[in-house]
Design an enzyme around this catalytic site. Structure first.
Site, PDB file in Angstrom:
ATOM      1  N   HIS A   1      14.533 -14.426  11.743  1.00 12.13           N
ATOM      2  CA  HIS A   1      14.354 -14.391  13.466  1.00 12.13           C
ATOM      3  C   HIS A   1      12.814 -14.449  13.599  1.00 12.13           C
ATOM      4  CE1 HIS A   1      18.512 -12.263  14.319  1.00 12.13           C
ATOM      5  NE2 HIS A   1      18.384 -13.351  13.760  1.00 12.13           N
TER       6      HIS A   1
ATOM      7  N   CYS B   1       0.805  -1.216  -0.031  1.00  5.15           N
ATOM      8  CA  CYS B   1      -0.035  -0.032  -0.072  1.00  5.15           C
ATOM      9  C   CYS B   1       0.843   1.318  -0.052  1.00  5.15           C
ATOM     10  CB  CYS B   1      -0.962  -0.024   1.223  1.00  5.15           C
ATOM     11  SG  CYS B   1      -0.130   0.161   2.806  1.00  5.15           S
TER      12      CYS B   1
END
Length: 144
Positions: free
Chosen positions: A96, A63
């Site tokens: 991670h 967006c």
């Protein structure tokens, strides 16, 4: 790899360029399909749900700022959407956090660099190990 992809009007052009840049992947395009003004949840929710239910392996949402799509996607249980503006953050979001949705800012990310970010994100595996217990805590929080 089967990827969900979606944008609002501000991310439409970048969405189309990303699909061209990665012909080795199958894209399921949840819209929008033009630069006509529209509301990002209308395409973001269905794309995020496709990742959450496993019909798509990963997702890319775009967006104008990336913030609206990030908020939208992260409302879907099981989604870990990461707004990434540099390749190092994209890699870390996979290594991670096992991010399963990449979010890009269509108005603030040059196309060539967005492709680099997406490439880094798509090619980086989750490390597991100590990071797995952290994700378990996130998912426990979703169930409360």
């Amino acid at each position: 790899m089967k990827l969900a992809i979606a944008s609002d009007h501000a991310g439409y052009a970048l969405k189309e360029e990303l699909k061209k840049a990665f012909p080795m992947h199958e894209f399921v395009d949840f819209g929008t399909h033009s630069e006509d003004s529209m509301d990002y949840p209308d395409s973001g929710f269905p794309a995020a749900k496709a990742v959450a239910d496993g019909s798509c392996e990963l997702g890319i949402l775009i967006c104008g700022s990336g913030i609206g799509m990030s908020i939208t996607a992260n409302k879907v249980p099981g989604i870990r959407a990461a707004l990434c503006s540099i390749t190092d953050v994209a890699r870390l979001s996979r290594m991670h956090n096992n991010a399963n949705v990449l979010v890009l800012a269509g108005r603030f990310t040059a196309t060539a660099y967005a492709i680099e970010i997406a490439k880094a994100w798509l090619e980086t595996p989750f490390e597991g190990g100590r990071h797995e217990q952290r994700l378990d805590k996130i998912h426990q929080g979703e169930r409360k």
